[in-house]
Design an enzyme around this catalytic site. Sequence first.
Site, PDB file in Angstrom:
ATOM      1  N   HIS A 124       1.046  -1.235   0.147  1.00  0.00           N
ATOM      2  CA  HIS A 124      -0.046   0.064  -0.115  1.00  0.00           C
ATOM      3  C   HIS A 124       0.708   1.367  -0.129  1.00  0.00           C
ATOM      4  O   HIS A 124       1.770   1.406   0.745  1.00  0.00           O
ATOM      5  CB  HIS A 124      -0.825   0.048   1.355  1.00  0.00           C
ATOM      6  N   ARG A 149      -0.628  -0.490  -4.368  1.00  0.00           N
ATOM      7  CA  ARG A 149      -1.920   0.086  -4.313  1.00  0.00           C
ATOM      8  C   ARG A 149      -1.866   1.422  -3.958  1.00  0.00           C
ATOM      9  O   ARG A 149      -1.207   1.737  -3.130  1.00  0.00           O
ATOM     10  CB  ARG A 149      -2.831  -0.662  -3.173  1.00  0.00           C
ATOM     11  N   TYR A 161     -10.917   6.982   3.205  1.00  0.00           N
ATOM     12  CA  TYR A 161     -10.453   5.704   3.068  1.00  0.00           C
ATOM     13  C   TYR A 161      -9.203   5.373   2.755  1.00  0.00           C
ATOM     14  O   TYR A 161      -8.780   5.976   1.805  1.00  0.00           O
ATOM     15  CB  TYR A 161     -11.540   4.716   2.530  1.00  0.00           C
ATOM     16  N   ASP A 212      -8.261   1.045  -4.611  1.00  0.00           N
ATOM     17  CA  ASP A 212      -9.630   0.593  -3.945  1.00  0.00           C
ATOM     18  C   ASP A 212     -10.811   1.436  -3.618  1.00  0.00           C
ATOM     19  O   ASP A 212     -10.302   2.692  -3.254  1.00  0.00           O
ATOM     20  CB  ASP A 212      -9.271  -0.097  -2.378  1.00  0.00           C
ATOM     21  N   HIS A 214     -13.616   1.239  -2.265  1.00  0.00           N
ATOM     22  CA  HIS A 214     -14.439   0.708  -1.092  1.00  0.00           C
ATOM     23  C   HIS A 214     -15.731   0.935  -1.287  1.00  0.00           C
ATOM     24  O   HIS A 214     -16.487   1.603  -0.283  1.00  0.00           O
ATOM     25  CB  HIS A 214     -13.796   1.510  -0.136  1.00  0.00           C
ATOM     26  N   GLU A 238     -10.680  -1.774  -7.438  1.00  0.00           N
ATOM     27  CA  GLU A 238     -11.410  -2.641  -6.465  1.00  0.00           C
ATOM     28  C   GLU A 238     -12.699  -2.234  -5.787  1.00  0.00           C
ATOM     29  O   GLU A 238     -12.811  -1.202  -5.446  1.00  0.00           O
ATOM     30  CB  GLU A 238     -10.313  -3.165  -5.345  1.00  0.00           C
ATOM     31  N   GLU A 264     -13.738  -9.014  -0.830  1.00  0.00           N
ATOM     32  CA  GLU A 264     -13.261  -9.218   0.516  1.00  0.00           C
ATOM     33  C   GLU A 264     -14.428  -9.393   1.610  1.00  0.00           C
ATOM     34  O   GLU A 264     -14.165  -9.933   2.734  1.00  0.00           O
ATOM     35  CB  GLU A 264     -12.272  -7.968   1.156  1.00  0.00           C
ATOM     36  N   ARG A 285     -11.552 -11.779  -4.420  1.00  0.00           N
ATOM     37  CA  ARG A 285     -10.796 -11.299  -3.152  1.00  0.00           C
ATOM     38  C   ARG A 285     -11.006 -11.954  -1.812  1.00  0.00           C
ATOM     39  O   ARG A 285     -10.802 -11.281  -1.037  1.00  0.00           O
ATOM     40  CB  ARG A 285     -10.816  -9.812  -3.093  1.00  0.00           C
ATOM     41  N   HIS A 314      -7.877 -11.016   0.063  1.00  0.00           N
ATOM     42  CA  HIS A 314      -7.448  -9.794   0.865  1.00  0.00           C
ATOM     43  C   HIS A 314      -6.502 -10.082   1.912  1.00  0.00           C
ATOM     44  O   HIS A 314      -6.348 -11.167   2.620  1.00  0.00           O
ATOM     45  CB  HIS A 314      -8.877  -9.792   1.789  1.00  0.00           C
ATOM     46  N   GLU A 341      -2.460  -9.653  -1.518  1.00  0.00           N
ATOM     47  CA  GLU A 341      -2.366  -8.267  -0.718  1.00  0.00           C
ATOM     48  C   GLU A 341      -1.331  -8.517   0.597  1.00  0.00           C
ATOM     49  O   GLU A 341      -1.890  -9.572   1.220  1.00  0.00           O
ATOM     50  CB  GLU A 341      -3.657  -7.670  -0.510  1.00  0.00           C
ATOM     51  N   TRP A 404     -19.103   2.704   3.574  1.00  0.00           N
ATOM     52  CA  TRP A 404     -17.732   3.096   3.923  1.00  0.00           C
ATOM     53  C   TRP A 404     -16.757   2.281   3.123  1.00  0.00           C
ATOM     54  O   TRP A 404     -16.875   1.338   2.899  1.00  0.00           O
ATOM     55  CB  TRP A 404     -17.402   2.794   5.414  1.00  0.00           C
TER      56      TRP A 404
END
Length: 404
Positions: A124, A149, A161, A212, A214, A238, A264, A285, A314, A341, A404
């Site tokens: 990340h 990422r 996020y 991502d 999210h 993602e 995920e 994922r 994930h 990940e 979220w």
Amino acid sequence: MSDLIERVEVLVSRPARNYVTLRLTTRDGIVGLGDATVNGRELAVASYLRDHVGPLLIGRDPGRIEDVWQYLYRGVYWRRGPIGMAAIGAVDVALWDILGKRTGQPLYALLGGRVRDRLATYRHALGWDLPALLEQVDAHREAGFDNIRVQTGVPGLDIVYGISSGPVYEPAGRGAAPVEETWDTDSYLRHIPGVLAAVREHVGDSVGLLHDVHHRLTPIQAARLGKAVEPVGMYWLEDVTPAEDQEALRLVRQHTTTPLAIGEVFNTVWDCQQLISNRLIDYIRVAVVHAGGISHLRKIFALAEVHGVQAAPHGPSDVSPVSLAASIHLGIATHNFAIQEYMGYPDLVHEAFPHAWHVAEGHLQPGDEPGLGVSIDDDLHNPEDYEPAYLPVARRRDGTLTDW
Ligand code: KDG
Ligand code: MG
């Protein structure tokens, strides 16, 4: 018989962050570990294991892994869902660990052996603004990682996020209630394509870039984003839409060739059966911990293989080093496994779960210890350390709650 399960322990602890760990011990002293952490709902899964599953395991044959899975899944009547499936997953992984230790083999050998020499991973990079983001991208590149990422701040928002004020991101906030964030989709959609394009310009063509979303967009917004970033050549976008609306991705798919990853929060093959069989995604994922363990992930990945979908589990810090070990063993032995990940952990987490898996030249390796190759330092798993910690919630500017 000396090899039956004799002891079931559920450890709720906080070596830097909350984890729920299952430890099964056989009469002849073989120990199997499983991870049952559900971020923000730790005590629910701990109770499920302690009060409802543990008593059923005592005296059972740990070698009947599939039968125990079916017993805990079909025998409960109230099926699926994150709590029950995390509990089943923890038992399943612990049983595979026991099998590995009993036979003296690393788990990947029992899963069919290596199909690859090393497992690709992504790290990340996060930064409020572009210079801060590029600094982290460069640090990962220098450490040998080829897939990154990227998450960044959005003008006008205070909390976003995937971003933190420090270098390590932890989504769960401590305290008795979730933190409330403000979200603004229009600002995000205006900002993010330019950031991703700038990162691509900076790193050149050979780096895999992931992002991502999210679960925050409507299908048509996600389609617009997918089209807008096509010139960037993303590894994937993602969770562009809320995960339970599988048909949403059909619309996204019709508009863009940007690869899509999701899953995920899925708990079973039935949560992603349509997505996979209709080829609406490119990467699935699901995580060992949240989707019923190694036994169930193998079924999901087999379905995915038939439909040209790749596995990419994930791996944030709330997936413990026990689950990550299981995922790495599975990844090294599964043909359609694309990438794992690896968000990384605070040092204390590595110390609390000494592990044979490791990073080598920007890739993951499972190590060759029997079973998962993970143990527990009991001194760092003190039940008194547990503290409530919740994932945030998000509201739009007008106050309505959003994903979220
Ligand atoms: O517990 C929730 C986190 O694990 C999640 O927000 C992390 O989306 C995530 C990711 O892709 O790692
Ligand atoms: Mg995610």
